[in-house]
Design an enzyme around this catalytic site. Sequence first.
Site, mmCIF file in Angstrom:
data_model
loop_
_atom_site.group_PDB
_atom_site.id
_atom_site.type_symbol
_atom_site.label_atom_id
_atom_site.label_comp_id
_atom_site.label_asym_id
_atom_site.label_seq_id
_atom_site.Cartn_x
_atom_site.Cartn_y
_atom_site.Cartn_z
ATOM 1 N N GLY A 114 -6.947 -8.431 -2.423
ATOM 2 C CA GLY A 114 -8.089 -8.998 -1.726
ATOM 3 C C GLY A 114 -8.223 -10.502 -1.888
ATOM 4 O O GLY A 114 -8.630 -11.201 -0.956
ATOM 5 N N ASN A 115 -7.853 -11.000 -3.080
ATOM 6 C CA ASN A 115 -8.044 -12.425 -3.333
ATOM 7 C C ASN A 115 -7.103 -13.303 -2.512
ATOM 8 O O ASN A 115 -7.309 -14.509 -2.405
ATOM 9 C CB ASN A 115 -7.873 -12.730 -4.823
ATOM 10 C CG ASN A 115 -6.466 -12.443 -5.296
ATOM 11 O OD1 ASN A 115 -5.943 -11.367 -5.086
ATOM 12 N ND2 ASN A 115 -5.845 -13.422 -5.902
ATOM 13 N N LYS A 167 -14.106 7.894 -1.076
ATOM 14 C CA LYS A 167 -14.020 6.433 -0.985
ATOM 15 C C LYS A 167 -15.274 5.868 -0.326
ATOM 16 O O LYS A 167 -15.521 6.102 0.860
ATOM 17 C CB LYS A 167 -12.757 6.072 -0.181
ATOM 18 C CG LYS A 167 -12.599 4.607 0.113
ATOM 19 C CD LYS A 167 -12.001 3.843 -1.046
ATOM 20 C CE LYS A 167 -11.837 2.368 -0.699
ATOM 21 N NZ LYS A 167 -11.555 1.542 -1.871
ATOM 22 N N LYS A 226 -4.039 0.749 -0.244
ATOM 23 C CA LYS A 226 -2.965 -0.117 0.205
ATOM 24 C C LYS A 226 -1.816 -0.200 -0.810
ATOM 25 O O LYS A 226 -0.659 -0.393 -0.426
ATOM 26 C CB LYS A 226 -3.473 -1.527 0.534
ATOM 27 C CG LYS A 226 -3.840 -2.383 -0.666
ATOM 28 C CD LYS A 226 -3.107 -3.728 -0.635
ATOM 29 C CE LYS A 226 -3.209 -4.538 -1.903
ATOM 30 N NZ LYS A 226 -4.075 -4.213 -2.983
ATOM 31 N N LYS A 286 -2.830 0.586 -8.644
ATOM 32 C CA LYS A 286 -1.689 -0.342 -8.705
ATOM 33 C C LYS A 286 -0.641 0.186 -9.676
ATOM 34 O O LYS A 286 0.556 0.183 -9.395
ATOM 35 C CB LYS A 286 -2.150 -1.741 -9.135
ATOM 36 C CG LYS A 286 -3.129 -2.371 -8.148
ATOM 37 C CD LYS A 286 -3.569 -3.744 -8.608
ATOM 38 C CE LYS A 286 -4.810 -4.186 -7.851
ATOM 39 N NZ LYS A 286 -4.701 -4.062 -6.374
#
Length: 317
Positions: free
Chosen positions: A9-10, A127, A211, A273
């Site tokens: 996101g960053n 979610k 993602k 992740k």
Amino acid sequence: MRVLLALGGNAMTAADGRARPEDQVAAARIAADAVAGLLARDVDVVITHGNGPQVGNLLVKNELAASVVPPVPLDWCGAQTQGTLGFVLTTALDAALAARGVDRRTAAVVTRTVVAADDPGFTDPTKPIGRYLPAEEAALLADHGQIWSDRGERGWRRMVASPEPREIVDGPAIRALVDAGFVVVAGGGGGIPVVRAADGALSGVEAVIDKDLAAAVLARTVHADVLVVATDVPHAVLRYGTPSAEPLGVVGVEKVRAHAAEGHFAGGSMGPKIDAACRFVEQGGLRAVITDLEHLAGIGHDPASGTGDHGTVIVPT
Ligand code: ADP
Ligand code: MG
């Protein structure tokens, strides 16, 4: 060397989370500069990216404009954000490449990801997406078939399925482009979720795909050697946020799985992740790296050959 790079996101919004168009363009520029260092070294790169804040913004527009223009479903939101972010990222990459005198072309691919129609996420959505709403407004949307859940003090939130990514429909096209030398942006937001009917026909579904987990599937699909998950911390950390915090360097996948089982990596942030990185290595990937944009330059190098800090590097055991 072929790298699948998943941008967090960053890389797409300002550090404080602002997502005005100029914030997104500025963040993409910084990310593209970091990636261009890799591209100058003749590494094949496929880039994927998150789209949470962008889809969140589209959902607000849907809500506010529902009486004027018809709201669009989540799969459409995914497609729209892939288009916009593909444009923003390829344009930023083109500029970064030109500044370095690197002659490489970029392309963005609208990407569909197959999920199972009977994924447990569809009966028990986990979610939360979009903004918090008061109970009355949530009830209105629930009447339209959406699932909303009481999240306590901040209000109600829409819940959707986050199904397992099974297959990247557009994988062969992405692979052909990268084989032909293109730097490819693909699979944004985990891909547009689609289900396959018995006759083979695809249709979009209301869901969001993680993602990072989709990046692991895409990495295998394009025959990447290395999966890189770029986020806003340089390492995955044991006992994160405590005085005895311990950043992970080069570590075997079995050991990482054991750390995960002990609960070191938060669900919804570092957890997926780590899971994505482990899956990639367990399925035959050379290594998976979790780090920030500043550490990208070391990616192509064998972590065993040097002593530099290359972030958290997960290797087969
Ligand atoms: P992105 O938006 O880049 O995909 P997330 O914000 O979802 O990334 O996840 C990154 C965040 O995970 C970090 O900023 C950090 O606060 C958090 N985090 C949770 N557990 C850990 C851990 N064990 N080690 C490092 N970071 C962690
Ligand atoms: Mg995030």
